[in-house]
Scaffold this motif. Structure first.
Motif, PDB file in Angstrom:
ATOM      1  N   THR A 128      30.173  12.279  15.458  1.00 26.24           N
ATOM      2  CA  THR A 128      28.686  11.814  15.234  1.00 26.24           C
ATOM      3  C   THR A 128      28.543   9.961  15.536  1.00 26.24           C
ATOM      4  O   THR A 128      27.381  10.138  15.343  1.00 26.24           O
ATOM      5  CB  THR A 128      28.404  12.146  13.809  1.00 26.24           C
ATOM      6  N   LYS A 130      28.030   6.548  16.816  1.00 23.23           N
ATOM      7  CA  LYS A 130      27.522   5.802  17.999  1.00 23.23           C
ATOM      8  C   LYS A 130      28.957   4.399  18.471  1.00 23.23           C
ATOM      9  O   LYS A 130      29.656   4.372  19.448  1.00 23.23           O
ATOM     10  CB  LYS A 130      26.341   4.793  17.469  1.00 23.23           C
ATOM     11  N   ASP A 329      20.509  18.605  22.972  1.00 17.86           N
ATOM     12  CA  ASP A 329      20.733  17.944  21.685  1.00 17.86           C
ATOM     13  C   ASP A 329      20.892  19.065  20.838  1.00 17.86           C
ATOM     14  O   ASP A 329      21.483  19.175  19.521  1.00 17.86           O
ATOM     15  CB  ASP A 329      19.213  18.226  20.918  1.00 17.86           C
ATOM     16  N   SER A 333      28.761  17.388  19.077  1.00 19.56           N
ATOM     17  CA  SER A 333      29.174  15.580  18.719  1.00 19.56           C
ATOM     18  C   SER A 333      28.591  14.879  20.201  1.00 19.56           C
ATOM     19  O   SER A 333      28.157  15.099  20.992  1.00 19.56           O
ATOM     20  CB  SER A 333      30.710  16.765  19.618  1.00 19.56           C
ATOM     21  N   THR A 334      27.910  13.488  19.028  1.00 20.06           N
ATOM     22  CA  THR A 334      27.168  12.808  19.789  1.00 20.06           C
ATOM     23  C   THR A 334      28.365  11.913  21.005  1.00 20.06           C
ATOM     24  O   THR A 334      27.563  11.508  22.023  1.00 20.06           O
ATOM     25  CB  THR A 334      27.091  11.475  19.231  1.00 20.06           C
ATOM     26  N   GLU A 335      29.338  11.789  20.910  1.00 18.12           N
ATOM     27  CA  GLU A 335      30.450  11.893  21.686  1.00 18.12           C
ATOM     28  C   GLU A 335      30.556  12.436  23.196  1.00 18.12           C
ATOM     29  O   GLU A 335      30.628  11.923  23.889  1.00 18.12           O
ATOM     30  CB  GLU A 335      32.086  11.597  21.258  1.00 18.12           C
ATOM     31  N   ARG A 337      27.892  14.323  24.193  1.00 21.91           N
ATOM     32  CA  ARG A 337      26.274  14.590  24.298  1.00 21.91           C
ATOM     33  C   ARG A 337      26.366  13.197  24.972  1.00 21.91           C
ATOM     34  O   ARG A 337      25.643  13.195  26.748  1.00 21.91           O
ATOM     35  CB  ARG A 337      25.671  14.368  23.343  1.00 21.91           C
ATOM     36  N   ILE A 367      23.602   6.942  23.193  1.00 23.27           N
ATOM     37  CA  ILE A 367      23.683   7.889  22.899  1.00 23.27           C
ATOM     38  C   ILE A 367      24.698   7.146  22.115  1.00 23.27           C
ATOM     39  O   ILE A 367      25.357   7.734  21.050  1.00 23.27           O
ATOM     40  CB  ILE A 367      23.321   8.968  23.068  1.00 23.27           C
ATOM     41  N   GLY A 368      25.841   7.047  23.045  1.00 19.99           N
ATOM     42  CA  GLY A 368      27.281   6.468  22.334  1.00 19.99           C
ATOM     43  C   GLY A 368      27.446   5.119  23.491  1.00 19.99           C
ATOM     44  O   GLY A 368      28.434   5.479  23.926  1.00 19.99           O
TER      45      GLY A 368
END
Length: 410
Positions: A128, A130, A329, A333-335, A337, A367-368
């Motif tokens: 989650t 960044k 969306d 997982s942010t990673e 994504r 995003i990351g």
């Protein structure tokens, strides 16, 4: 040296090797391969798709610009790094892994449920944040030491649970230090995760550790060994799936997706989609909102892997069509994504659309940041944009390269 522009990559490698007086066995050995492999590369009988192997060859041949091997000319170089990427969390993690205590003494008993809860929360942070490498990297040294102590001091069923937790910690360590850890630490971490899971004699933990080992093998350019490890693990856990917890089926599905990507990177289209289909079937058997806590296997991740497989097979049209139908969306997982957008950027680059690729990479970085900065495929896209972007896009491509750290490598 002056290399004719019409030479293939293999011919360039042979010319550079011979100009340096290197034999095939020597150069191949520096890349962790055999002379027959290099002979096929030089003759054009085997395509060289692996960016990691290209970098190894360039470093072994003392070539500072990768385009000297791959061909093409530009005012901007694609630099060959002298070593692995660096991250400030590495010294603490190295100390915890390599300096583990052999003493069983501990002033108070370890509550294994509490320790596992800390590990679970750190996995959530990995997916989650960044700045996941920095934040998780700060927590890992204490987690490693505490998990090692628990596995040494607890007994009976508690020790088995501690070993599962220890394997989980080392898997997380492998994820957080990928591409920044020295090779010896990467292998130690992967081996300890698998050894702890095997001592616990817990099939799901063994399968998860094998998934992690497969990542190390694939990223160090041992695709056959990676496929064997994950398929052995799938065979081990398969008899236990009837009535098993959802997470057991989740790791089984993750193994199928791992095999799909491994085959795709090796150009094995039929096998790649066959394994992806197997993972898709597993996802369909699970609740629609299910997400595996560490691999994030679930409906969204299966769809993400379809894009990865198509991109690795250089089917950019299919990859981009799949991406058009996917809502980023819903990726939990942010990673992952951020990595999804990197895959889309790769697809645009394969079609020669620098404008779209640059736009998408800027989304991925937003995003990351650390996912883009420390993932080779993302850095490769950023470097290619920096090298080939048309004049109107060069300021933006240069800015992206600076954010990712490509310019600092020159």
């Amino acid at each position: 040296m002056d290399i004719p522009t019409d030479l293939s990559t293999g011919e360039r490698i042979r010319l550079l090797r011979e100009s340096r007086g290197m034999s095939r066995p020597v150069l191949a050995g520096l890349c962790g391969r055999g002379p027959d492999w290099l002979k096929k590369i030089e003759s054009g009988d085997r395509p060289l798709r692996s960016h990691g192997l290209l970098m190894r060859l360039a470093a072994a041949l003392q070539v500072s610009d990768l385009s000297i091997i791959t061909g093409g000319s530009s005012q901007v170089t694609q630099p060959v790094p002298l070593g692995r990427l660096n991250h400030p969390a590495m010294p603490g993690i190295w100390s915890a892994v390599m300096g583990r205590s052999l003493s069983a003494n501990r002033p108070e008993p370890m509550a294994i449920a509490s320790l596992q809860g800390r590990v679970d929360q750190t996995w959530k942070l990995w997916h989650t944040s960044k700045h996941n490498r920095t934040e998780v990297g700060a927590l890992l040294p204490d987690l490693i030491r505490d998990a090692e102590a628990a596995a040494r001091t607890l007994e009976g069923d508690e020790r088995r649970a501690a070993l599962v937790t220890l394997a989980d910690v080392y898997r997380l360590t492998g994820q957080a230090t990928a591409y920044v850890a020295p090779a010896e630490l990467a292998w130690v971490v992967a081996d300890r995760a698998l050894a702890a899971a095997q001592q616990a004699d817990q099939p799901a933990a063994i399968a998860a550790a094998a998934w992690n080992m497969g990542n190390i093998l694939r990223e160090t350019d041992y695709p056959e060994e990676a496929l064997r490890v994950v398929m052995d693990a799938a065979a081990l856990i398969r008899p236990h799936l009837d009535g098993a917890p959802n997470d057991w089926r989740g790791i089984y599905g993750a193994l199928q997706l791992h095999a799909a990507v491994t085959c795709a990177r090796d150009g094995r289209e039929g096998d790649a989609w066959r394994y992806w289909d197997a993972g898709d079937q597993v996802a369909k058997s699970l609740p629609s909102a299910y997400v595996h806590p560490s691999t994030v296997f679930g409906r969204a991740n299966v769809d993400f892997h379809a894009i990865s497989v198509a991109t690795d097979l250089r089917a950019s049209g299919k990859a981009l069509a799949l991406a058009d139908d996917l809502d980023p969306d819903i990726m939990p997982s942010t990673e992952r994504r951020a990595r999804l957008w990197v895959e889309v950027a790769r697809g645009h680059l394969q079609r020669g659309d620098c404008t779209a690729a640059l736009h998408v990479m800027e989304i991925a970085h937003k995003i990351g940041e650390e996912t883009v900065a420390y993932t080779p495929s993302a850095r490769t896209v950023a470097a290619e944009l920096w090298r080939t972007a048309p004049r109107a896009l060069r300021p933006a491509a240069d800015q992206l390269a600076e954010k990712v750290g490509i310019r600092a490598a020159v």
